[in-house]
Scaffold this motif. Structure first.
Motif, mmCIF file in Angstrom:
data_model
loop_
_atom_site.group_PDB
_atom_site.id
_atom_site.type_symbol
_atom_site.label_atom_id
_atom_site.label_comp_id
_atom_site.label_asym_id
_atom_site.label_seq_id
_atom_site.Cartn_x
_atom_site.Cartn_y
_atom_site.Cartn_z
ATOM 1 N N SER A 145 0.842 -1.191 0.000
ATOM 2 C CA SER A 145 0.000 0.000 0.000
ATOM 3 C C SER A 145 0.872 1.233 0.000
ATOM 4 O O SER A 145 2.107 1.141 0.000
ATOM 5 C CB SER A 145 -0.896 0.006 1.245
ATOM 6 N N GLU B 259 -2.402 1.634 5.011
ATOM 7 C CA GLU B 259 -3.735 2.053 5.405
ATOM 8 C C GLU B 259 -4.541 0.945 6.069
ATOM 9 O O GLU B 259 -5.385 1.216 6.942
ATOM 10 C CB GLU B 259 -4.499 2.576 4.184
ATOM 11 N N ARG C 6 0.085 11.190 8.850
ATOM 12 C CA ARG C 6 -1.024 10.235 8.812
ATOM 13 C C ARG C 6 -0.842 9.107 9.819
ATOM 14 O O ARG C 6 -1.744 8.296 10.008
ATOM 15 C CB ARG C 6 -1.165 9.698 7.378
#
Length: 448
Positions: A213, A217, A323
């Motif tokens: 990914s 995620e 993130r």
């Protein structure tokens, strides 16, 4: 006498052009973040970790180039004295190219699930013989010969989900038997480019496995059994869940046994090689997307035993990915800084050190890297081959445009470099998968 004078004049002009190229100022800091319009042989850049902009300074772009036919007569642009000849064209998906000890070119044709062989006529790009060495593979990419030296007994091929090997004797244009599976159960979704390389003594087989990914995620914030237990039982920075066994370099015995993790946090090490001068393993790495045009940098680096290179929690040292903010404070300050930083989203796919004798002496020990080209950048970059500068076996951090001219316009390109290899005669071999071509790059000082 007149011919000798003309040869000396040509030599002087070539030497002067190379000196002028070397004297160009190195682009640093924000000046190094250019695009394809500024690319040309000799342009040099130096990017340092402190040069990287903060995340989200620019919006995330979706800006992939359209492919067009190679314009009639178009050739890559090269520094003075260098020229490129076409070896082959119209190949489905030429990727990694490796040179057999006898000089044959082995090319992974990944979409066709084949490995091709080209035997060039001495001193030219003309293929005297060509053949499909093996078919029925699964997105083959990395290729390696074993044992090292002039008399290999095996050709190893990295599929997206396995490593296989074929019995081999110098000069074989077709595999003489069925493949033997050495390593299986390699996770193969998303990043599928598996490269392989052997240590100089032939005792260790290295394998790169990219992430599944962009930034893990779907991995989950905590592994089963808790983070504390995971940290105690796994290598530094090892991932879990859907990313278990990914974003890392592994090592095996040549028969595939005794697998272990060498390094973690390498989002997509899509090209590996061993530096001849030092025996060190090197990777070129595609970093993550969606943090902006110039963050984070792509990179080339030595792969240090037990090292963690940041993905997905950190990048280029101690820069925390917003993130994953606060998820892994235990890893703060523990991510290694790579050796050579390149413009973000350039997509480096392969690396080869120059140990031939036909290029100028200043190229000895430097490395060539194929940049496939950007899509997640407002101003397109990549689509070229660059030269990493070394001094006394150590990288200076600078890199220089070497082979450009694949971009037609702001919206279209005809070439996307993938593979680089040094031929037995010292020529540089380059593959690109936009128009499916292979090129042979040579140098002449004007005296012949």
């Amino acid at each position: 006498m007149r011919l000798a004078g003309l040869a000396m004049s040509a030599l002087f002009l070539t030497t002067a052009a190379l000196a002028q190229q070397t004297d160009r100022p190195v682009l640093k800091g924000p000046a190094a973040f250019g695009d394809w319009r500024a690319d040309k042989p000799g342009v040099r850049r130096l990017i340092k970790p402190e040069d990287l902009p903060r995340p989200y300074v620019t919006k995330s772009a979706s800006n992939g180039a359209g492919l067009t036919e190679r314009p009639q007569g178009a050739k890559p642009q090269l520094p003075p004295g260098f020229s490129a000849e076409l070896v082959a064209s119209g190949i489905d998906n030429p990727r990694v190219v490796r040179v057999a000890p006898n000089g044959d070119l082995f090319v992974a044709d990944s979409e066709a699930n084949q490995v091709r062989v080209y035997r060039l006529t001495n001193g030219s790009a003309k293929a005297a013989e060509k053949s499909i060495f093996a078919g029925g593979l699964n997105q083959p990419y990395g290729i390696a010969f074993h044992p090292p030296g002039n008399d290999p007994q095996w050709v190893y091929v990295a599929n997206s989900d396995s490593i296989v090997r074929f019995a081999y004797r110098n000069g074989d244009l077709k595999a003489s038997g069925e493949p033997q599976t050495i390593v299986d159960d390699i996770p193969s979704s998303h990043h599928w480019t598996r490269d392989i390389a052997f240590s100089p003594d032939g005792k260790t087989l290295y394998l790169s496995v990219g992430s599944g990914s962009n930034i893990a995620e779907d991995m989950g914030k905590r592994p089963r059994g808790g983070l504390d237990a995971w940290v105690k039982s796994k290598p530094l920075g090892a991932s879990w869940g859907s990313e278990a066994g990914r974003a890392e370099v592994r090592a095996f015995d040549p028969d595939g046994r005794n697998g272990r993790i060498v390094a973690t946090g390498l989002r997509n090490c899509s090209g590996m090689t061993v530096q001849p001068a030092t025996g060190a393993l090197w990777c070129v790495v595609n970093e993550r997307d969606a943090l902006g045009d110039n963050t984070p940098a792509e990179y080339a680096t030595t792969v240090r035993e037990g090292a963690f290179y940041g993905w997905p929690w950190y990048y280029i040292g101690n820069n925390e990915d917003p993130r994953h903010k606060g998820e892994r404070p235990d890893l703060a300050g523990k991510a290694d800084i790579p050796d050579v930083l390149m413009q973000a989203h350039s997509a480096p796919l392969n690396i080869a050190f120059y140990d031939g004798k036909s290029f100028p002496a200043e190229y000895q020990g430097d490395a060539f890297v194929a940049l496939h080209g950007s899509w997640n950048r407002g101003n397109r970059t990549g689509y070229k081959v660059v030269r990493l500068k070394f001094k006394d076996g150590k990288p200076t951090g600078e890199y220089e445009d070497f082979m450009t001219g694949f971009v037609v316009s702001n919206g279209e390109v005809w070439g996307r470099p993938v593979g680089v290899a040094v031929a037995k005669d010292g020529a540089l071999i380059v593959t690109e998968d936009g128009n499916g071509t292979i090129w042979r790059v040579t140098y002449s000082d004007g005296r012949s």
